[in-house]
Design an enzyme around this catalytic site. Structure first.
Site, PDB file in Angstrom:
ATOM      1  N   ALA A  45      37.878  12.072 -63.958  1.00 32.15           N
ATOM      2  CA  ALA A  45      38.836  11.350 -64.708  1.00 32.15           C
ATOM      3  C   ALA A  45      38.210  10.290 -65.631  1.00 32.15           C
ATOM      4  CB  ALA A  45      39.941  11.004 -63.773  1.00 32.15           C
ATOM      5  N   HIS A  47      35.493   9.731 -66.930  1.00 30.49           N
ATOM      6  CA  HIS A  47      35.064  10.391 -68.222  1.00 30.49           C
ATOM      7  C   HIS A  47      36.065  10.759 -69.251  1.00 30.49           C
ATOM      8  CE1 HIS A  47      31.507  11.189 -65.391  1.00 30.49           C
ATOM      9  NE2 HIS A  47      30.824  10.506 -66.304  1.00 30.49           N
TER      10      HIS A  47
END
Ligand code: PAF
EC number: 6.3.2.1
Length: 290
Positions: A45, A47
């Site tokens: 998440a 990234h």
């Protein structure tokens, strides 16, 4: 690539390239602005928040997915670092234009490279103190990836505050024609900085860990007084709810502790352990008074 239900039918699929020449070809065909999101894969998440910001800021997004051997020290298991390109592609399919996932030989035909970049003293303090050479490896690969993807901007999370500060120096010191766009730390409702490591904490540990975000809030509330920021950090260290590694107010240009005459941005960096789990937090305060 798996289809993401959140991506509308008409969204173009993401293209995977593994060679520098294919990357250059696709990059040359991109009109408008380009953002690069540099990663070592194992996307999560955090990234996706970087991808989301990159999509807001640019017409095209290139994501690089490369586990960089140069930033692993002798005691760090480069071979065991998790790799799952298929899962990564499934996660960003339709969200980025291009994924560049080269092999080591493509990135480093001569290994180790004859010429590399040094992060200088800033790479030897804080997180770098226990990881000699780590930040030299980071800036070397980041310089190459920025050169290869040739973006207008590149996004980096504020949570890895030292990495971000060193990359900002890389770009300034080597006059790289790219804008570095910091992305704010994602926080849980309680204020705790999001991290996959939070999963190791018990409910009591999570409560204890709030000392980090509370310390950040106290330091920011004390701005614009530099001494106020430093006092807030000292008070937190003395309360010792956390097994502190450091809680410092730094000059972002040098990563040295901000001296009494320092004015302007101050990088507040925290690292410590709760229930044996190492946690980080960071913020930028602005000091305009002693
Ligand atoms: O933050 C990371 O994942 C890496 O250090 C980076 C910037 C992609 C360089 O390998």
């Amino acid at each position: 690539m798996r289809k993401d239900p959140a991506v509308p039918e008409s969204t173009p699929r993401t293209t995977l390239v593994t060679t520098k020449s294919a990357l250059r070809e696709h990059r040359a065909a991109m009109d408008g602005t380009v953002a690069a999101v540099l990663t070592m894969g194992s996307l999560h998440a955090g990234h996706l928040a970087l991808v989301e910001r990159a999509r807001e800021l640019a017409d095209h997004v290139i994501l690089t997915d490369f586990v960089n051997p140069l930033q692993f020290g002798p005691g760090e298991d480069y071979e065991a670092y998790p790799r799952d390109l298929e899962a990564d592609l499934a996660l960003v399919d339709g969200l980025v234009d291009l994924v560049f996932a080269p092999g080591v030989e493509e990135m480093y035909p001569v290994m180790p490279p004859t010429v590399s970049v040094s992060a200088g003293r800033a790479g030897t303090v804080l997180e770098g103190a226990a990881r000699p050479g780590h930040f030299d490896g980071v800036v070397t690969v980041v310089a190459k990836l920025l050169r290869l993807t040739d973006p207008h901007l590149s996004v980096f999370g504020r949570k890895d505050a030292q990495q971000l500060a060193i990359i900002q120096r890389l770009v300034a010191d080597l006059d790289l024609p790219v804008r570095i766009e910091p992305v704010e730390i994602q926080r849980e409702e309680t204020g705790l900085a999001r991290s996959s490591r939070n999963a190791y904490l018990s409910a009591a540990g999570k409560e204890q860990a709030l000392a980090l975000s509370r310390t950040i809030a106290a330091a920011l509330a004390a701005a614009p007084s530099l001494a106020g920021i430093q006092d807030a950090l000292e008070a937190a260290r003395e309360r010792a709810e956390i097994d502190w590694d450091y809680a410092l107010a730094l000059d972002p240009a040098t990563l040295e502790p901000a001296g009494p005459d320092h004015r302007g941005e101050v990088l507040v960096v925290l690292a410590g352990r709760v229930e044996g789990t190492r946690l980080l937090d960071a913020a930028v305060a602005v000091a305009t008074a002693p």
